[in-house]
Enzyme design. Structure first.
Site, PDB file in Angstrom:
ATOM      1  N   SER A 188     -44.785  56.460  41.608  1.00 16.68           N
ATOM      2  CA  SER A 188     -45.280  55.874  42.851  1.00 16.68           C
ATOM      3  C   SER A 188     -46.322  54.784  42.556  1.00 16.68           C
ATOM      4  CB  SER A 188     -45.837  56.981  43.743  1.00 16.68           C
ATOM      5  OG  SER A 188     -46.062  56.530  45.050  1.00 16.68           O
ATOM      6  N   HIS A 392     -39.986  62.364  47.520  1.00 13.62           N
ATOM      7  CA  HIS A 392     -40.989  61.573  46.800  1.00 13.62           C
ATOM      8  C   HIS A 392     -41.874  62.434  45.892  1.00 13.62           C
ATOM      9  CE1 HIS A 392     -43.305  57.882  46.223  1.00 13.62           C
ATOM     10  NE2 HIS A 392     -44.408  58.595  46.367  1.00 13.62           N
TER      11      HIS A 392
END
Length: 418
Positions: A188, A392
């Site tokens: 990320s 995620h």
């Protein structure tokens, strides 16, 4: 009221607003049956793991760890943890630098314990592993001349992390380990800061053996998270509130948060606030979710961020462009001599890049990843995770992360040791 508490109240308000209208569709059969039969955990972890520091956690599980101090050229004092290889490698291997995501820390890569965490798996494989902590987070809140109590300290975004922090850390590792290159693994925001460096300071591409990008947060036009979208809608009001309160950082680390998480998200409760929060932010994947692990993770996160850092990500979404911080027309003219902030030149990111993305990622959409990959000159792999429910956060905490991801990326990394 402290900045950390402000952050938590903001989050609670957002969660309450979303969950009242948009329930996560889970049924009794969606929850992993193994946990119903064994409340301990799927992972080899203990309740205390959320209360230990990262070095204590690494030592507990039998790995050798060192803490190193690195100072960026603009004076930020960074702590980097080094895990020694468990055995001499069969052939020469470059060290691996691992960089965490937004509001987290080096704990990301060790929290799931031995035989599961990527940092431990790499050390088992003979790699020297370095775990970064970006400026403003729990382990990196020092500066040579200013204190975290001052607004000046928090006048940074992820641009400064990529432009100043990463080069300092990479040069330190190269000098300490006497190597010419390092491997890089980022999740990320850990990818965002890398591509700031590789495009703004292209000389560092020669110092990277392979960049492995896990859910690269570079183009963020198609956010699916209801909480993320609500935050985008409320951003101006939130920004004005924080400015009025003279708050420049949010979600600062506080050990009391772990106790709060244990009280509102007991591991015996299948659909706790924590599960619903993860599902609404990252994407629902109940089969990969471990309740005990999540409580341990929340002992380490959130670990702190600047308001400017969060605003910069929001700007990425609104503009659809990977570019520097937007200060408005007047501020941009003063800062950049142009009324628009300059875009990062991704064609300058010449080191080899291996990308993994998730089809059920509600923060980084697969189409955004594919669009981003087309801008890079040297992509050696663009791979969706096989599990279509992978989200995620699963890159760090999923029960299936080793099977779905780590066991596949490590052999590729081995092939880039020259």
């Amino acid at each position: 009221m402290s900045s950390g508490m402000i952050g938590w109240w903001m989050l609670i308000v957002l969660v309450g607003s979303v969950l009242g209208q948009n329930e996560v569709d889970t049924t009794e059969n969606d929850i992993p049956q193994k946990e119903d039969q064994d409340e301990a955990s799927w992972f080899q972890i203990d309740d205390e793991d959320g209360e230990l520091t990262v070095p204590e956690l690494i030592t507990k599980y039998g790995y050798r760890v060192e803490s190193h101090a690195v100072i960026s050229s603009d004076g930020y004092m960074l702590t980097v943890f080094r895990i020694a290889p468990c055995q001499p490698p069969e052939k020469s291997q470059y060290p691996v630098l691992m960089v965490h995501g937004l509001m987290t820390s080096a704990a990301d890569y060790v929290i799931t314990g031995p035989n599961n965490s990527l940092a431990y798996l790499l050390a088992d494989r003979g790699y020297e592993v370095w775990l970064a902590n970006m400026r403003g987070t729990r382990y990196s809140k020092g500066h040579t001349s200013i204190t975290p109590d001052s607004p000046e300290y928090w006048d940074f975004s992820w641009h400064e992390m990529g432009y100043y922090d990463l080069p300092a850390i990479i040069d330190y590792i190269r000098a300490t380990s006497n190597v010419s290159k390092v491997h890089y693994v980022g999740h990320s925001q850990g990818t965002t800061v890398y591509f700031v460096m590789s495009s703004s300071r292209p000389e560092y591409n020669e110092k990277i053996a392979l960049m492995t990008a896990l859910s690269p947060a570079v183009i963020l036009k198609r956010i699916r998270s209801p909480i993320g979208r609500l935050t985008l809608d409320l951003v101006e009001s939130l920004k004005q509130l924080l400015q009025a309160l003279e708050i420049y950082d949010v979600f600062a680390y506080n050990k009391n948060y772990h106790q709060l998480a244990k009280s509102i998200c007991p591991k015996e409760e299948k659909e706790s606030i924590c599960y619903r929060l993860v599902s609404q932010i990252c994407g629902p994947n109940p089969d990969a979710y471990d309740r005990k692990l999540m409580l341990a993770f929340l002992g380490h996160a959130p670990a702190g961020a600047s308001v400017k850092q969060l605003m910069h990500f929001i700007q990425l979404n609104r503009s659809g462009l990977f570019r520097r911080y937007d200060y408005g027309k007047k501020g941009n003219l003063q800062t950049y001599s142009n009324w628009k902030p300059p875009s990062y030149n991704l064609t300058a990111a010449s080191a080899p890049v291996l990308i993994y993305y998730a089809l059920n990622d509600w923060l980084v959409h697969p189409r955004d990843v594919q669009q981003f990959a087309r801008k890079l000159p040297r992509v050696v792999g663009l791979n969706p995770v096989g599990d279509k429910q992978f989200n995620h956060l699963d890159f760090i905490t999923a029960k299936t992360a080793r099977e779905q991801l780590y066991d596949k990326l490590m052999p590729v990394l081995d092939g880039f040791n020259d």
